[in-house]
Design an enzyme around this catalytic site. Structure first.
Site, PDB file in Angstrom:
ATOM      1  N   SER A   9      10.828  45.423 -55.115  1.00 12.20           N
ATOM      2  CA  SER A   9      12.264  45.383 -54.824  1.00 12.20           C
ATOM      3  C   SER A   9      13.040  45.454 -56.122  1.00 12.20           C
ATOM      4  O   SER A   9      12.908  44.569 -56.981  1.00 12.20           O
ATOM      5  CB  SER A   9      12.631  44.094 -54.089  1.00 12.20           C
ATOM      6  N   HIS A  34      11.616  49.624 -53.001  1.00  8.83           N
ATOM      7  CA  HIS A  34      12.369  48.863 -51.999  1.00  8.83           C
ATOM      8  C   HIS A  34      13.784  48.593 -52.509  1.00  8.83           C
ATOM      9  O   HIS A  34      13.978  48.053 -53.599  1.00  8.83           O
ATOM     10  CB  HIS A  34      11.643  47.545 -51.725  1.00  8.83           C
ATOM     11  N   ASP A  36      17.321  46.778 -51.685  1.00 11.33           N
ATOM     12  CA  ASP A  36      17.963  45.743 -50.872  1.00 11.33           C
ATOM     13  C   ASP A  36      19.469  45.928 -50.863  1.00 11.33           C
ATOM     14  O   ASP A  36      20.133  45.736 -51.886  1.00 11.33           O
ATOM     15  CB  ASP A  36      17.603  44.360 -51.429  1.00 11.33           C
ATOM     16  N   MET A  38      22.944  44.670 -49.612  1.00  5.39           N
ATOM     17  CA  MET A  38      23.589  43.449 -49.103  1.00  5.39           C
ATOM     18  C   MET A  38      25.110  43.603 -49.169  1.00  5.39           C
ATOM     19  O   MET A  38      25.630  44.163 -50.134  1.00  5.39           O
ATOM     20  CB  MET A  38      23.156  42.251 -49.943  1.00  5.39           C
ATOM     21  N   HIS A  67      16.399  48.688 -47.204  1.00  6.95           N
ATOM     22  CA  HIS A  67      16.504  47.518 -46.329  1.00  6.95           C
ATOM     23  C   HIS A  67      17.981  47.171 -46.190  1.00  6.95           C
ATOM     24  O   HIS A  67      18.599  46.669 -47.131  1.00  6.95           O
ATOM     25  CB  HIS A  67      15.693  46.375 -46.980  1.00  6.95           C
ATOM     26  N   MET A  69      20.898  45.112 -45.130  1.00  4.95           N
ATOM     27  CA  MET A  69      21.377  43.787 -44.719  1.00  4.95           C
ATOM     28  C   MET A  69      22.895  43.882 -44.670  1.00  4.95           C
ATOM     29  O   MET A  69      23.608  43.318 -45.508  1.00  4.95           O
ATOM     30  CB  MET A  69      20.906  42.726 -45.730  1.00  4.95           C
ATOM     31  N   MET A 138      10.523  39.245 -42.450  1.00  2.88           N
ATOM     32  CA  MET A 138      11.100  38.464 -43.546  1.00  2.88           C
ATOM     33  C   MET A 138      10.353  37.139 -43.671  1.00  2.88           C
ATOM     34  O   MET A 138      10.232  36.388 -42.704  1.00  2.88           O
ATOM     35  CB  MET A 138      12.589  38.174 -43.279  1.00  2.88           C
ATOM     36  N   ASP A 176       8.372  40.756 -46.591  1.00  2.00           N
ATOM     37  CA  ASP A 176       9.408  40.717 -47.631  1.00  2.00           C
ATOM     38  C   ASP A 176       9.881  39.286 -47.874  1.00  2.00           C
ATOM     39  O   ASP A 176      10.415  38.649 -46.968  1.00  2.00           O
ATOM     40  CB  ASP A 176      10.584  41.593 -47.161  1.00  2.00           C
TER      41      ASP A 176
HETATM   42  C1  DX5 Z   1      15.714  39.267 -49.753  1.00  2.08           C
HETATM   43  C2  DX5 Z   1      15.265  40.689 -50.041  1.00  2.08           C
HETATM   44  C3  DX5 Z   1      13.940  40.793 -50.700  1.00  2.08           C
HETATM   45  C4  DX5 Z   1      13.876  40.143 -52.047  1.00  2.08           C
HETATM   46  C5  DX5 Z   1      12.450  39.897 -52.410  1.00  2.08           C
HETATM   47  O1  DX5 Z   1      16.863  39.317 -49.001  1.00  2.08           O
HETATM   48  O2  DX5 Z   1      15.186  41.412 -48.831  1.00  2.08           O
HETATM   49  O3  DX5 Z   1      13.521  42.152 -50.769  1.00  2.08           O
HETATM   50  O4  DX5 Z   1      14.463  40.916 -53.046  1.00  2.08           O
HETATM   51  O5  DX5 Z   1      12.452  39.222 -53.624  1.00  2.08           O
HETATM   52  P1  DX5 Z   1      11.266  38.265 -54.052  1.00  2.08           P
HETATM   53  O6  DX5 Z   1      10.032  39.094 -54.038  1.00  2.08           O
HETATM   54  O7  DX5 Z   1      11.686  37.837 -55.399  1.00  2.08           O
HETATM   55  O8  DX5 Z   1      11.207  37.161 -53.039  1.00  2.08           O
HETATM   56 ZN    ZN Z   2      14.243  43.474 -48.802  1.00  7.79          ZN
END
Ligand code: DX5
Ligand code: ZN
Length: 219
Positions: A9, A34, A36, A38, A67, A69, A138, A176
């Site tokens: 990620s 990956h 993320d 948000m 991903h 969110m 998750m 994840d």
């Molecule tokens: C959380 C994200 C993950 C996160 C994982 O909301 O979806 O992808 O970045 O990070 P680590 O591996 O540090 O838990």
């Molecule tokens: Zn993620």
């Protein structure tokens, strides 16, 4: 059991030089990148938009695993597809019409995923198994990197593994949150095929990336 693959990620990368970071993590053995996304609405953080994905696209040939969110997701699906996403995953809670959103992702020629939060039941998958290429479990509550792995994800992964096998479809099972060399082996044994790892991939800086990814795969 095929070897588990790793999707670092980039949330844990150095944002001041993201292109360089993507190239480095690709060269270090990342299978997917990956991303993320948000929105400070569905989750309490604000990260990456389609323009950033578009700018990063030339830096790697590996699949971009996006991903989402965000709430609503529908309006952004097309923008991320155009920007160069290969896989687009959505949370069932992020909109009223999961089926429609998945259809939209497929119609754009992209792979579609459903993301299950720690408290989201497996029944969210009940009527969409024919429309998905990936289930993302998750193992933390979404919003931040660097959180601790939630153990209840393990029996959930086992249950989803059974469901996927029973469906006879080739659906990727990705995990994840809080993934590290200490739990990667158990996750693979439970049936995960793809592990997202932010902190565990990027810790120590570029000189460590290859060793970090190798350690995850070896576990
Ligand atoms: C959380 C994200 C993950 C996160 C994982 O909301 O979806 O992808 O970045 O990070 P680590 O591996 O540090 O838990
Ligand atoms: Zn993620």
């Amino acid at each position: 059991m095929p070897p588990v693959r790793i999707a670092p990620s980039i949330l844990s990368a150095d944002f001041s030089k993201l292109g360089e970071e993507v190239r480095a993590i690709d060269a270090a053995g990342a299978d997917w990148i990956h991303v993320d996304v948000m929105d400070n609405h569905f989750v309490p953080n604000l990260t990456i938009g389609p323009m950033v994905v578009k700018a990063l696209r030339p830096h790697s040939q590996k699949p971009f695993d996006v991903h989402l969110m965000v709430q609503p997701a529908d309006a952004l699906v097309e923008a991320f597809a155009e920007a160069g996403a290969d896989i687009l995953s959505v949370h069932p809670e992020s909109g009223p019409h999961l089926h429609r959103t998945l259809m939209r992702i497929r119609a754009l020629g992209k792979q579609a995923g459903v993301v299950l939060n720690p408290a989201t039941p497996l029944s969210a998958l009940d009527h969409v198994m024919d429309l998905i290429d990936l289930v993302l479990v998750m193992s933390v509550n979404p919003g931040f990197g660097g959180q601790s792995f939630i153990e209840s994800a393990l029996p959930k992964i086992e249950a989803i593994r059974k469901r996927i096998d029973a469906s006879g479809k080739s659906i990727e099972l990705e995990v994840d949150g809080g993934v590290d060399a200490g739990n990667a082996g158990r996750l693979a044994a439970a049936g995960a095929t793809m592990l997202v790892a932010g902190t565990a991939s990027f810790r120590g800086g570029p000189d460590r990336y290859a060793a970090n990814i190798a350690a995850l795969k070896a576990a």
